[in-house]
Design a protein around this motif. Structure first.
Motif, PDB file in Angstrom:
ATOM      1  N   ASN A  45       0.862  -1.176   0.000  1.00 40.70           N
ATOM      2  CA  ASN A  45       0.000   0.000   0.000  1.00 40.70           C
ATOM      3  C   ASN A  45       0.904   1.233   0.000  1.00 40.70           C
ATOM      4  OD1 ASN A  45      -1.566   2.306   1.373  1.00 40.70           O
ATOM      5  ND2 ASN A  45      -3.177   0.807   1.000  1.00 40.70           N
ATOM      6  N   PRO A  46       0.676   2.183  -0.902  1.00 40.34           N
ATOM      7  CA  PRO A  46       1.581   3.324  -1.012  1.00 40.34           C
ATOM      8  C   PRO A  46       1.587   4.241   0.202  1.00 40.34           C
ATOM      9  CG  PRO A  46      -0.369   3.656  -2.381  1.00 40.34           C
ATOM     10  CD  PRO A  46      -0.417   2.241  -1.896  1.00 40.34           C
ATOM     11  N   SER A  47       0.539   4.161   1.022  1.00 34.43           N
ATOM     12  CA  SER A  47       0.426   5.082   2.152  1.00 34.43           C
ATOM     13  C   SER A  47       0.897   4.495   3.477  1.00 34.43           C
ATOM     14  CB  SER A  47      -1.033   5.535   2.309  1.00 34.43           C
ATOM     15  OG  SER A  47      -1.481   6.214   1.169  1.00 34.43           O
ATOM     16  N   ARG A  48       1.001   3.161   3.543  1.00 36.50           N
ATOM     17  CA  ARG A  48       1.339   2.569   4.839  1.00 36.50           C
ATOM     18  C   ARG A  48       1.957   1.190   4.643  1.00 36.50           C
ATOM     19  NH1 ARG A  48      -2.749   1.867  10.044  1.00 36.50           N
ATOM     20  NH2 ARG A  48      -1.463   0.374  11.215  1.00 36.50           N
ATOM     21  N   ARG A  49       3.049   0.961   5.338  1.00 38.77           N
ATOM     22  CA  ARG A  49       3.685  -0.351   5.304  1.00 38.77           C
ATOM     23  C   ARG A  49       2.985  -1.287   6.285  1.00 38.77           C
ATOM     24  NH1 ARG A  49       9.881  -0.180   6.474  1.00 38.77           N
ATOM     25  NH2 ARG A  49       9.606  -2.368   5.920  1.00 38.77           N
ATOM     26  N   ALA A  50       2.820  -2.532   5.875  1.00 42.93           N
ATOM     27  CA  ALA A  50       2.166  -3.503   6.762  1.00 42.93           C
ATOM     28  C   ALA A  50       3.078  -3.932   7.903  1.00 42.93           C
ATOM     29  CB  ALA A  50       1.725  -4.722   5.959  1.00 42.93           C
ATOM     30  N   TRP A  51       4.361  -4.052   7.633  1.00 46.37           N
ATOM     31  CA  TRP A  51       5.314  -4.543   8.633  1.00 46.37           C
ATOM     32  C   TRP A  51       6.488  -3.577   8.730  1.00 46.37           C
ATOM     33  CZ3 TRP A  51       3.078  -8.050  11.377  1.00 46.37           C
ATOM     34  CH2 TRP A  51       2.215  -8.975  10.807  1.00 46.37           C
ATOM     35  N   PRO A  52       7.016  -3.391   9.946  1.00 49.77           N
ATOM     36  CA  PRO A  52       8.154  -2.467  10.090  1.00 49.77           C
ATOM     37  C   PRO A  52       9.471  -3.035   9.580  1.00 49.77           C
ATOM     38  CG  PRO A  52       7.569  -3.427  12.211  1.00 49.77           C
ATOM     39  CD  PRO A  52       6.510  -3.865  11.240  1.00 49.77           C
ATOM     40  N   ARG A  53       9.581  -4.368   9.513  1.00 53.09           N
ATOM     41  CA  ARG A  53      10.820  -5.004   9.068  1.00 53.09           C
ATOM     42  C   ARG A  53      10.642  -5.560   7.665  1.00 53.09           C
ATOM     43  NH1 ARG A  53       9.714  -6.185  14.242  1.00 53.09           N
ATOM     44  NH2 ARG A  53      11.284  -5.717  15.818  1.00 53.09           N
ATOM     45  N   PRO A  54      11.735  -5.858   6.999  1.00 53.54           N
ATOM     46  CA  PRO A  54      11.611  -6.462   5.665  1.00 53.54           C
ATOM     47  C   PRO A  54      10.866  -7.798   5.735  1.00 53.54           C
ATOM     48  CG  PRO A  54      13.854  -5.682   6.035  1.00 53.54           C
ATOM     49  CD  PRO A  54      13.151  -5.602   7.360  1.00 53.54           C
ATOM     50  N   ILE A  55      10.165  -8.120   4.654  1.00 49.67           N
ATOM     51  CA  ILE A  55       9.465  -9.399   4.548  1.00 49.67           C
ATOM     52  C   ILE A  55      10.497 -10.518   4.406  1.00 49.67           C
ATOM     53  CG2 ILE A  55       7.842 -10.726   3.137  1.00 49.67           C
ATOM     54  CD1 ILE A  55       6.567  -8.404   4.664  1.00 49.67           C
ATOM     55  N   PRO A  56      10.329 -11.629   5.128  1.00 49.12           N
ATOM     56  CA  PRO A  56       9.235 -11.933   6.063  1.00 49.12           C
ATOM     57  C   PRO A  56       9.525 -11.392   7.460  1.00 49.12           C
ATOM     58  CG  PRO A  56      10.630 -13.863   5.839  1.00 49.12           C
ATOM     59  CD  PRO A  56      11.216 -12.804   4.921  1.00 49.12           C
ATOM     60  N   ASP A  57       8.608 -10.602   7.983  1.00 42.09           N
ATOM     61  CA  ASP A  57       8.721 -10.087   9.336  1.00 42.09           C
ATOM     62  C   ASP A  57       8.136 -11.138  10.280  1.00 42.09           C
ATOM     63  OD1 ASP A  57       8.719  -8.759  11.732  1.00 42.09           O
ATOM     64  OD2 ASP A  57       7.854  -6.913  10.957  1.00 42.09           O
ATOM     65  N   VAL A  58       8.927 -12.129  10.563  1.00 46.01           N
ATOM     66  CA  VAL A  58       8.442 -13.265  11.356  1.00 46.01           C
ATOM     67  C   VAL A  58       8.033 -12.821  12.751  1.00 46.01           C
ATOM     68  CG1 VAL A  58       9.075 -15.489  12.358  1.00 46.01           C
ATOM     69  CG2 VAL A  58       9.769 -14.927  10.016  1.00 46.01           C
ATOM     70  N   GLN A  59       8.787 -11.903  13.331  1.00 48.12           N
ATOM     71  CA  GLN A  59       8.458 -11.465  14.685  1.00 48.12           C
ATOM     72  C   GLN A  59       7.075 -10.833  14.747  1.00 48.12           C
ATOM     73  OE1 GLN A  59      11.314  -8.858  16.533  1.00 48.12           O
ATOM     74  NE2 GLN A  59       9.865  -8.145  18.070  1.00 48.12           N
ATOM     75  N   GLY A  60       6.793  -9.923  13.832  1.00 46.19           N
ATOM     76  CA  GLY A  60       5.490  -9.270  13.836  1.00 46.19           C
ATOM     77  C   GLY A  60       4.360 -10.240  13.535  1.00 46.19           C
ATOM     78  N   TYR A  61       4.556 -11.085  12.533  1.00 47.12           N
ATOM     79  CA  TYR A  61       3.523 -12.040  12.138  1.00 47.12           C
ATOM     80  C   TYR A  61       3.258 -13.051  13.249  1.00 47.12           C
ATOM     81  CZ  TYR A  61       1.114 -15.704   9.528  1.00 47.12           C
ATOM     82  OH  TYR A  61       0.204 -16.639   9.103  1.00 47.12           O
ATOM     83  N   ALA A  62       4.314 -13.600  13.823  1.00 47.58           N
ATOM     84  CA  ALA A  62       4.150 -14.644  14.834  1.00 47.58           C
ATOM     85  C   ALA A  62       3.529 -14.096  16.114  1.00 47.58           C
ATOM     86  CB  ALA A  62       5.495 -15.296  15.138  1.00 47.58           C
TER      87      ALA A  62
END
Length: 313
Positions: A45-62
């Motif tokens: 999304n051009p207005s907002r990143r889903a995750w603060p870290r590069p994909i895969p952001d395992v910490q955020g997802y987990a």
């Protein structure tokens, strides 16, 4: 001249509605568990990143997956203990990814309202047709998997647009949680002229805001809930108030945090004059008994635009 949202009339403190909730309660108390699904690699999304870290952001997802795997049933057990039904702010994708969670809520008579499809798909940048499709698809999924029509809406990740409320009202919704301006329900202008209301939803007591943004300790979070309750319960004597506690099972249901919330819930439920409600029940009671009164007051005081909620926003 200052721009204004023009979604609702300004109502000063000395114009509180003389609301009484069922049973003569002075305070309507509802808990809104956010049951969400986050994609590991969502569309950009051009207005907002889903995750603060590069994909895969395992910490955020987990961390968020912990809520659906462990935290959900732990939180449900506490709400069950004190007779509180959740009003679920639901990422509709949970219906497909974790249908067991939906079944557990349905068994308990919980409400499910729309929080979009995924909490990693934002309304920012969508055109009207795209946002309408997201709203209608999420509502259809809730009806299909719970058997109950969707009454409320909280935009995914709070990314509502200037037309979100119009689209949801046109799809048959009756209340929004995306306005945070009052401790009583409020009539909201939508372009269709439908009867539509804002039900108070608290960002201040939202566990993610408390723990992640404001860095509040669990004990302090429990104290905040109690102090908010004391004030709203007292003020509700003059005109019924609403108290909402929004939760996330990946936040509040960690072992070191849940006790503080449980103690706060015990405190709230031991008081008289409290209606343990759902968001839908609050909206329906207000629409039936106070919506027209509120609009009538606006008209009598010269707020004619409020008495015609279909006015352009």
């Amino acid at each position: 001249m200052r721009e204004d949202l023009e979604l609702y009339r300004y109502r000063p403190w000395d114009e509180r509605l003389p609301i009484r909730w069922p049973g003569g309660a002075r305070l309507a108390f509802w808990v809104a568990p956010n049951i969400e699904f986050y994609e590991l690699d969502p569309p950009v999304n051009p207005s907002r990143r889903a995750w603060p870290r590069p994909i895969p952001d395992v910490q955020g997802y987990a961390t968020r997956d912990y809520g659906n795997r462990v935290g959900m049933e732990r939180m449900m057990a506490v709400l069950d203990k004190y007779g509180v039904r959740g009003s679920v702010s639901l990422s509709a994708a949970v219906c497909d990814h974790h249908p067991e969670i939906i079944e557990l809520g349905v068994e308990r008579g919980w409400e499910f309202f729309s929080h979009g499809i995924y909490n990693t798909r934002y309304a920012y940048g969508m055109d009207e047709a795209q946002e309408r499709a997201m709203v209608e698809d999420s509502m259809a999924a809730i009806l299909k998997h719970t058997g109950e029509p969707c009454a409320g809406y909280l935009a995914p990740a709070l990314t509502h647009t200037e037309r979100t409320l119009d689209l949801f009202a046109e799809a048959g919704g009756i209340y929004t949680c995306d306005l945070f301006h009052d401790d009583q329900p409020t009539p909201v202008r939508v372009r269709s002229g439908r009867r539509f209301v804002s039900v108070p939803y608290s960002l201040e007591l939202n566990d993610t805001i408390a723990y992640v943004v404001n860095r509040v300790e669990p004990r302090r979070y429990g104290e905040m809930i109690k102090q908010a309750f004391d004030r709203l319960h007292r003020e509700g004597e003059a005109g019924g108030t609403v108290m909402c506690v929004p939760l996330h099972p990946y936040q509040v249901a960690h072992p070191h945090r849940l006790r503080a919330f449980e103690e706060a819930l015990a405190y709230v439920t031991e008081h008289e004059g409290v209606w343990l409600a759902t968001g839908r029940e609050i909206a329906e009671h207000y629409l039936e008994h106070y919506y027209d009164l509120d609009l009538g007051r606006a008209g009598a005081q010269g707020g004619g635009a409020e008495a015609a909620p279909g006015a352009a926003t």
